[in-house]
Design an enzyme around this catalytic site. Structure first.
Site, PDB file in Angstrom:
ATOM      1  CB  THR A 130      -0.908   0.008   1.246  1.00  0.00           C
ATOM      2  OG1 THR A 130      -1.588   1.264   1.360  1.00  0.00           O
ATOM      3  CG2 THR A 130      -0.094  -0.197   2.512  1.00  0.00           C
ATOM      4  CG  ASP A 131      -1.108   4.965  -1.114  1.00  0.00           C
ATOM      5  OD1 ASP A 131      -1.706   4.338  -0.221  1.00  0.00           O
ATOM      6  OD2 ASP A 131      -1.670   5.825  -1.826  1.00  0.00           O
ATOM      7  CD  GLU A 132      -3.530   3.470   4.281  1.00  0.00           C
ATOM      8  OE1 GLU A 132      -3.428   3.582   5.518  1.00  0.00           O
ATOM      9  OE2 GLU A 132      -4.559   3.059   3.719  1.00  0.00           O
ATOM     10  CE1 TYR A 155      -3.048  -2.614   5.595  1.00  0.00           C
ATOM     11  CE2 TYR A 155      -3.340  -0.272   5.139  1.00  0.00           C
ATOM     12  CZ  TYR A 155      -3.175  -1.571   4.692  1.00  0.00           C
ATOM     13  OH  TYR A 155      -3.122  -1.831   3.342  1.00  0.00           O
ATOM     14  CE  LYS A 159       0.388  -4.741   2.948  1.00  0.00           C
ATOM     15  NZ  LYS A 159       0.209  -6.134   2.423  1.00  0.00           N
TER      16      LYS A 159
END
Length: 346
Positions: A130-132, A155, A159
């Protein structure tokens, strides 16, 4: 290509499974069928001769070894993950166990099978992230593959950790890995705890449409079927050890996105009086809410030739219509925990 897809009964994973079968690949769908994993998502390919399903948990190393030995895949597309930020605030332990330990187990099971096969250069372990992991942007700039990691939620931290493990297995053991980091996905079969399906279904049921803060947080939206196309391209053509950011230059403020959904519903299924916009309410922001995400997808576009097929407006139109046409899919989900109610308030 024989592809082992983890999390293939989930939202993005099922899109990958359906598209891979359509394109002639053999697919082994490995999923533990947690609350967000639905076999209904892959019902259209369940009887296809190139499709197999294995119910297994990526936290169970012995089960993974059995699956690898039974199927001996040419590639792994690792999508299985806990992915809801709000749930990670309430229960971070599940995210640590699944996203970090589960990814470690997948890497080790894949490495063992790869070694047993003579370490073929054509094997791929494709980790979908993810870009998060990059944290939050200001008003300007884009996330590139070289942006330093700065996760802000349990989260995204889990990741980021899994991304680091995958890169370490490439550098330490030579496992041929590819990584992709995507922007926010939306589209058919999206579990209704997430923003877009929650807004659509709350609107149809006359409920409030809750927006964090003033709705000024910006996200870069990616239609899930475009993402699946990018992922299949990356697993086949991506350079080992390389990462690719996947996004479509579709930045929208949350409030503008919700307004667009309301306008589509006003056209397709009008209320008896007034606009669906009248159901919008603003609620206290969630802890650690990143201000803006925006992806620079130049590498995957220039090196692998990927381009998205729809704009966010076109994708939203398709998505709203899908939910209007598929009440039999989402109706049974409405009473599940976290659907239609707030979680993750800290």
């Amino acid at each position: 290509m024989k592809i082992l897809v983890t999390g293939g009964a989930g939202f993005i994973g099922s899109a990958v499974v359906r598209l891979a079968i359509e394109r002639g690949h053999q697919v082994i769908n490995l999923d533990s069928l947690t609350y967000a994993g639905r076999l209904e998502n892959v019902a259209s390919v369940a009887d296809h001769p190139n499709y197999a399903f294995e119910q297994a948990d990526i936290r169970d190393r012995a089960a993974l070894t059995r699956v690898f030995e039974a199927h001996n895949p040419d590639a792994v597309m690792h999508l299985a993950a806990e992915s809801h930020v709000d749930r990670s605030i309430d229960g971070p332990g599940d995210f640590i166990e699944t996203n970090i330990t589960g990814t470690y187990n997948m890497l080790e099971a894949a490495r063992a099978q790869w070694a047993a096969n003579g370490r073929p250069e054509t094997f791929r372990f494709h980790h979908i992230s993810t870009d998060e992991v990059y944290g939050s942007l200001g008003d300007e700039g884009l996330f590139t593959e070289d942006t330093p990691y700065d996760p802000r939620s349990p989260y995204s931290a889990s990741k980021a950790s899994s991304d680091h493990l995958v890169r370490a297995w490439f550098h330490t053991y030579g496992l041929p890995v590819v990584l992709t980091n995507c922007s926010n996905n939306y589209g058919p079969y999206h579990f209704p705890e997430k923003l877009i399906p929650k807004v659509i279904l709350n609107a149809l049921h006359g409920k409030d449409l809750p927006i964090y803060g003033q709705g000024l947080n910006v996200r870069d939206w990616l239609y899930v079927e475009d993402h699946a196309d990018a992922l299949l391209l990356a697993v086949q053509k991506g350079e080992p050890g390389r990462s690719y950011n996947v996004g479509g230059h579709n930045e929208r403020r949350n409030i503008d996105l919700v307004h667009a959904i309301c306008d589509i519903l006003d056209d397709k299924r009008p209320r008896d009086n007034g606009s669906y916009r009248n159901q919008i309410t603003f609620v206290t922001d969630r802890p650690g809410h990143d201000a803006r995400y925006a992806i620079d997808p130049d590498r995957i576009m220039s090196e692998l030739g990927w381009t998205p097929s729809v704009t966010v407006e076109q994708g939203l139109e398709k998505t709203v219509q899908w939910y209007l046409d598929n009440a039999d899919w989402w109706q049974p989900l409405l009473n599940l925990e976290g659907v239609g109610t707030r979680v993750g308030s800290g």
